[in-house]
Design a protein around this motif. Structure first.
Motif, mmCIF file in Angstrom:
data_model
loop_
_atom_site.group_PDB
_atom_site.id
_atom_site.type_symbol
_atom_site.label_atom_id
_atom_site.label_comp_id
_atom_site.label_asym_id
_atom_site.label_seq_id
_atom_site.Cartn_x
_atom_site.Cartn_y
_atom_site.Cartn_z
ATOM 1 N N VAL A 200 -7.232 9.313 16.254
ATOM 2 C CA VAL A 200 -7.686 10.673 15.986
ATOM 3 C C VAL A 200 -6.480 11.500 15.566
ATOM 4 O O VAL A 200 -5.339 11.189 15.907
ATOM 5 N N ILE A 201 -6.729 12.568 14.832
ATOM 6 C CA ILE A 201 -5.651 13.320 14.202
ATOM 7 C C ILE A 201 -4.650 13.877 15.212
ATOM 8 O O ILE A 201 -3.444 13.892 14.947
ATOM 9 N N ALA A 202 -5.102 14.324 16.371
ATOM 10 C CA ALA A 202 -4.178 14.919 17.339
ATOM 11 C C ALA A 202 -3.105 13.923 17.742
ATOM 12 O O ALA A 202 -1.916 14.273 17.825
ATOM 13 N N MET A 207 2.347 10.655 16.439
ATOM 14 C CA MET A 207 2.923 9.352 16.132
ATOM 15 C C MET A 207 3.639 9.371 14.783
ATOM 16 O O MET A 207 4.730 8.817 14.627
ATOM 17 N N HIS A 208 3.046 10.024 13.799
ATOM 18 C CA HIS A 208 3.637 10.075 12.460
ATOM 19 C C HIS A 208 4.872 10.964 12.432
ATOM 20 O O HIS A 208 5.841 10.673 11.717
ATOM 21 N N ALA A 209 4.862 12.048 13.214
ATOM 22 C CA ALA A 209 6.028 12.932 13.270
ATOM 23 C C ALA A 209 7.234 12.201 13.848
ATOM 24 O O ALA A 209 8.379 12.471 13.471
ATOM 25 N N THR A 216 1.927 6.437 5.606
ATOM 26 C CA THR A 216 1.333 7.699 5.186
ATOM 27 C C THR A 216 0.157 8.051 6.083
ATOM 28 O O THR A 216 -0.700 7.203 6.344
ATOM 29 N N LEU A 217 0.125 9.299 6.531
ATOM 30 C CA LEU A 217 -0.984 9.794 7.341
ATOM 31 C C LEU A 217 -2.050 10.357 6.417
ATOM 32 O O LEU A 217 -1.793 11.265 5.634
ATOM 33 N N ILE A 218 -3.255 9.798 6.489
ATOM 34 C CA ILE A 218 -4.333 10.237 5.614
ATOM 35 C C ILE A 218 -5.619 10.422 6.411
ATOM 36 O O ILE A 218 -5.751 9.935 7.533
ATOM 37 N N VAL A 219 -6.553 11.128 5.797
ATOM 38 C CA VAL A 219 -7.912 11.254 6.328
ATOM 39 C C VAL A 219 -8.834 10.550 5.355
ATOM 40 O O VAL A 219 -9.246 11.126 4.347
ATOM 41 N N PRO A 220 -9.155 9.284 5.609
ATOM 42 C CA PRO A 220 -10.045 8.558 4.683
ATOM 43 C C PRO A 220 -11.413 9.239 4.605
ATOM 44 O O PRO A 220 -11.870 9.869 5.549
ATOM 45 N N SER A 274 1.744 21.023 8.164
ATOM 46 C CA SER A 274 1.756 19.739 7.470
ATOM 47 C C SER A 274 0.494 18.914 7.708
ATOM 48 O O SER A 274 0.300 17.862 7.105
ATOM 49 N N LEU A 275 -0.383 19.367 8.597
ATOM 50 C CA LEU A 275 -1.610 18.626 8.905
ATOM 51 C C LEU A 275 -2.508 18.577 7.660
ATOM 52 O O LEU A 275 -2.540 19.530 6.878
#
Length: 281
Positions: A200-202, A207-209, A216-220, A274-275
């Motif tokens: 989940v994005i939260a 984790m990505h930061a 790459t962090l994406i929202v498919p 950046s979200l």
């Protein structure tokens, strides 16, 4: 001085007690002959659990042993509204439901409802509206969930979590890489054991930061939301769950839940601006 928040808490508690007084049938009692809300107030403590490596919801100070995070702020505020202490024990996502069933804890924050879980625990109204995301290795082109639903794509997730449930339901054809914690999923991606991490994005944003070069962090697409709630043990007396729902309604309407989430994410190095666009907690 009585603040507006204190006044609202007193009114909410008073309405819960009054509602209980109107019930003709007695509530199911625990071993002490009390409902949970009364027991919490009598003992002066509210028991909850936190998960190591599940930032921004929970963060444990390895040196000092103390807890922080968005859900810790929520738990402490809920306990404060009742005038009791907040007692926190270590847990895992996969064991949180059992902890509620076995009366080890009184409440669990950031628990996602499923029909199966709903058979053994009770869930509050919405705490936050999360979104499933993916961190994909560099060079892997992904724009929609179906791009990950292939045997040659290795997808990492932490067992017993909502990520586990989602991957098994939405990505049945992928090669599954089940690990113990959210942190372990990133390690699987870093070491080449996985091509992608589903979270989940939260959690994914944190984790990505920490490792922005891992992928790459994406929202498919399509964007799939994940309701996140508060879990409580099953009991016939509704007062404990009703009180939590009153507390949630106030905290969400005042923007306090969102504030706790953003503060916890920022403390873990996430830049809110950046979200990915279109997200809402």
């Amino acid at each position: 001085m009585t603040t507006r928040r204190d006044l609202v808490s007193k009114i909410a508690l008073g309405s819960v007690v009054a509602a209980g007084a109107l019930r003709a049938a007695p509530a199911r009692a625990d071993s002490a002959g009390e409902n949970r809300l009364d027991r919490i107030r009598r003992t002066g403590k509210m028991r909850t659990a936190a998960v190591v490596g599940a930032e921004p919801f929970f963060h444990k100070d390895i040196m000092g042993g103390g807890w922080s995070g968005a859900c810790v702020s929520m738990a402490q505020d809920l306990a404060k509204s009742l005038g009791v202490a907040c007692e926190i024990v270590d847990a895992q996502w996969g064991g949180a439901v059992m902890d509620l069933q076995s009366d080890k804890i009184d409440v669990m924050f950031a628990l996602s409802p499923t029909p199966q879980r709903g058979l053994v625990v009770q869930f509050s109204n919405l705490m936050i509206d999360n979104t499933f995301t993916a961190i994909v290795r560099n060079g892997l082109e992904v724009s929609k969930w179906e791009d990950l639903n292939r045997p040659e794509v290795r997808v990492a997730f932490d067992v017993g979590s909502s990520h586990d449930i989602f991957v098994n339901r939405a990505l049945p054809k992928c090669t599954k890489v089940a690990v113990q914690s959210p942190t372990d999923t990133i390690m699987a991606l870093q070491t080449g054991r996985a091509d992608c991490v589903v979270q989940v994005i939260a959690i994914a944003a944190v984790m990505h930061a920490r490792a922005p070069n891992v992928g790459t962090l994406i929202v498919p697409q399509p964007m799939i939301g994940q309701p996140t709630c508060v879990g409580v043990p099953v009991e016939s007396d509704p007062r404990w769950l009703t009180y939590i729902n009153n507390w949630l309604l106030y905290s969400r309407s005042e923007g306090i839940i969102r504030q706790w989430m953003f503060e916890a994410m920022t403390s873990q190095g996430v830049k809110i601006e950046s979200l990915p666009p279109g997200l809402s907690f």
